[in-house]
Write a protein that holds these residues in place. Sequence first.
Motif, PDB file in Angstrom:
ATOM      1  N   ALA A  95      70.044   9.435  63.618  1.00 56.47           N
ATOM      2  CA  ALA A  95      70.153   9.770  62.205  1.00 56.47           C
ATOM      3  C   ALA A  95      68.777  10.076  61.610  1.00 56.47           C
ATOM      4  N   LEU A  96      67.755   9.341  62.017  1.00 55.50           N
ATOM      5  CA  LEU A  96      66.398   9.599  61.529  1.00 55.50           C
ATOM      6  C   LEU A  96      65.882  10.935  62.057  1.00 55.50           C
ATOM      7  N   ALA A  97      66.197  11.243  63.312  1.00 55.27           N
ATOM      8  CA  ALA A  97      65.797  12.541  63.863  1.00 55.27           C
ATOM      9  C   ALA A  97      66.466  13.673  63.085  1.00 55.27           C
ATOM     10  N   PHE A  98      67.715  13.467  62.695  1.00 50.95           N
ATOM     11  CA  PHE A  98      68.416  14.484  61.906  1.00 50.95           C
ATOM     12  C   PHE A  98      67.758  14.653  60.539  1.00 50.95           C
ATOM     13  N   CYS A 105      61.192  19.543  59.706  1.00 48.51           N
ATOM     14  CA  CYS A 105      60.399  19.239  60.900  1.00 48.51           C
ATOM     15  C   CYS A 105      60.916  20.024  62.100  1.00 48.51           C
ATOM     16  N   SER A 106      60.044  20.305  63.019  1.00 45.73           N
ATOM     17  CA  SER A 106      60.431  20.979  64.249  1.00 45.73           C
ATOM     18  C   SER A 106      60.393  19.999  65.421  1.00 45.73           C
ATOM     19  N   HIS A 107      61.160  20.322  66.446  1.00 47.21           N
ATOM     20  CA  HIS A 107      61.188  19.528  67.688  1.00 47.21           C
ATOM     21  C   HIS A 107      61.472  18.045  67.421  1.00 47.21           C
ATOM     22  N   ALA A 108      62.345  17.771  66.456  1.00 47.51           N
ATOM     23  CA  ALA A 108      62.708  16.381  66.177  1.00 47.51           C
ATOM     24  C   ALA A 108      63.614  15.874  67.288  1.00 47.51           C
ATOM     25  N   GLN A 109      63.207  14.803  67.933  1.00 42.51           N
ATOM     26  CA  GLN A 109      63.997  14.282  69.041  1.00 42.51           C
ATOM     27  C   GLN A 109      63.870  12.769  69.142  1.00 42.51           C
ATOM     28  N   VAL A 110      64.923  12.186  69.681  1.00 45.07           N
ATOM     29  CA  VAL A 110      64.949  10.744  69.910  1.00 45.07           C
ATOM     30  C   VAL A 110      64.305  10.462  71.255  1.00 45.07           C
ATOM     31  N   GLY A 118      57.364   1.830  71.547  1.00 50.47           N
ATOM     32  CA  GLY A 118      57.477   1.873  70.082  1.00 50.47           C
ATOM     33  C   GLY A 118      57.834   3.193  69.471  1.00 50.47           C
ATOM     34  N   ALA A 119      57.817   4.279  70.220  1.00 54.22           N
ATOM     35  CA  ALA A 119      58.135   5.590  69.656  1.00 54.22           C
ATOM     36  C   ALA A 119      59.625   5.862  69.810  1.00 54.22           C
ATOM     37  N   ASP A 120      60.366   5.765  68.713  1.00 49.68           N
ATOM     38  CA  ASP A 120      61.806   6.008  68.767  1.00 49.68           C
ATOM     39  C   ASP A 120      62.145   7.456  68.433  1.00 49.68           C
ATOM     40  N   VAL A 121      61.411   8.043  67.502  1.00 51.96           N
ATOM     41  CA  VAL A 121      61.637   9.434  67.099  1.00 51.96           C
ATOM     42  C   VAL A 121      60.291  10.141  67.021  1.00 51.96           C
ATOM     43  N   VAL A 122      60.234  11.323  67.599  1.00 51.62           N
ATOM     44  CA  VAL A 122      59.030  12.148  67.525  1.00 51.62           C
ATOM     45  C   VAL A 122      59.415  13.492  66.916  1.00 51.62           C
ATOM     46  N   ALA A 123      58.601  13.981  65.986  1.00 51.98           N
ATOM     47  CA  ALA A 123      58.855  15.274  65.353  1.00 51.98           C
ATOM     48  C   ALA A 123      57.524  15.854  64.891  1.00 51.98           C
ATOM     49  N   TYR A 124      57.571  17.084  64.437  1.00 45.01           N
ATOM     50  CA  TYR A 124      56.375  17.739  63.917  1.00 45.01           C
ATOM     51  C   TYR A 124      56.648  18.209  62.495  1.00 45.01           C
ATOM     52  N   ALA A 125      55.802  17.769  61.573  1.00 42.00           N
ATOM     53  CA  ALA A 125      55.948  18.117  60.164  1.00 42.00           C
ATOM     54  C   ALA A 125      55.783  19.620  59.973  1.00 42.00           C
ATOM     55  N   PRO A 126      56.256  20.154  58.854  1.00 47.15           N
ATOM     56  CA  PRO A 126      56.095  21.594  58.601  1.00 47.15           C
ATOM     57  C   PRO A 126      54.651  22.080  58.693  1.00 47.15           C
ATOM     58  N   ASP A 127      53.689  21.193  58.435  1.00 46.57           N
ATOM     59  CA  ASP A 127      52.280  21.596  58.533  1.00 46.57           C
ATOM     60  C   ASP A 127      51.701  21.353  59.933  1.00 46.57           C
ATOM     61  N   GLY A 128      52.546  20.947  60.893  1.00 43.46           N
ATOM     62  CA  GLY A 128      52.117  20.798  62.273  1.00 43.46           C
ATOM     63  C   GLY A 128      51.721  19.401  62.696  1.00 43.46           C
ATOM     64  N   ARG A 129      51.631  18.460  61.780  1.00 46.02           N
ATOM     65  CA  ARG A 129      51.249  17.100  62.153  1.00 46.02           C
ATOM     66  C   ARG A 129      52.340  16.435  62.998  1.00 46.02           C
ATOM     67  N   LYS A 130      51.905  15.683  64.001  1.00 50.33           N
ATOM     68  CA  LYS A 130      52.852  14.963  64.842  1.00 50.33           C
ATOM     69  C   LYS A 130      53.270  13.671  64.156  1.00 50.33           C
ATOM     70  N   ILE A 131      54.586  13.476  64.073  1.00 55.98           N
ATOM     71  CA  ILE A 131      55.157  12.297  63.414  1.00 55.98           C
ATOM     72  C   ILE A 131      55.766  11.393  64.482  1.00 55.98           C
ATOM     73  N   VAL A 132      55.447  10.124  64.425  1.00 57.50           N
ATOM     74  CA  VAL A 132      56.050   9.140  65.318  1.00 57.50           C
ATOM     75  C   VAL A 132      56.699   8.062  64.451  1.00 57.50           C
TER      76      VAL A 132
END
Length: 207
Positions: A95-98, A105-110, A118-132
Amino acid sequence: MARGKRTAGAEGCVLPALGIAAVGFVLISVLGFVAAHPVTSLVGGAAVLGVTIYLLVLWQQRRARETREAWQLGVARSQEIARYHAMGPHEFEHALAFLCARDGCSHAQVTGRAGDLGADVVAYAPDGRKIVLQAKRFSGTNKVTGPDLQRFGGTCYTVHGARVAAVVTTSTFTKQAQQYAAHHGIRLVDLHGLAAWASRTGPAPWH
């Protein structure tokens, strides 16, 4: 009497032979027709091709419509905070990846699994920053503690290379957890922050 009896082996040979003969006859007939009527064959082939393309376009349009409707349903459901409290841990991660994908965000995945550090969801913000994100699907009385944050803080930047690290929970955080997060730049999203993010009345963790 013995001469009138057929063996299974004999029947097994006869049937494939008849099948091959039938296919050969049809193929010869088709080739003969094409040779005798080239114009008619060309028109017929074009008609078959046209019908095939038309059916393929209809199928693609249907698939696109079903995908769009499923996405719209997911967006509507993503705003209902009560759903998050009824989810299991793995479902909560999805649900968080969704939510990440919904909000650009792009490439949002569980990635949550045993040994994920500790990394449950990884995605990339619209400005390219990696989100964990680390997902904590806790009950309201079970708070996220300082040690929980310390385990995540030890890997989110050095191991996973996060530019934005956040812990999202359906509960709240202890004071110790809040202090640790503030000191190490980890963003905290409690049940109220999640409700605001989900309903689009508040910011996403990377904002």
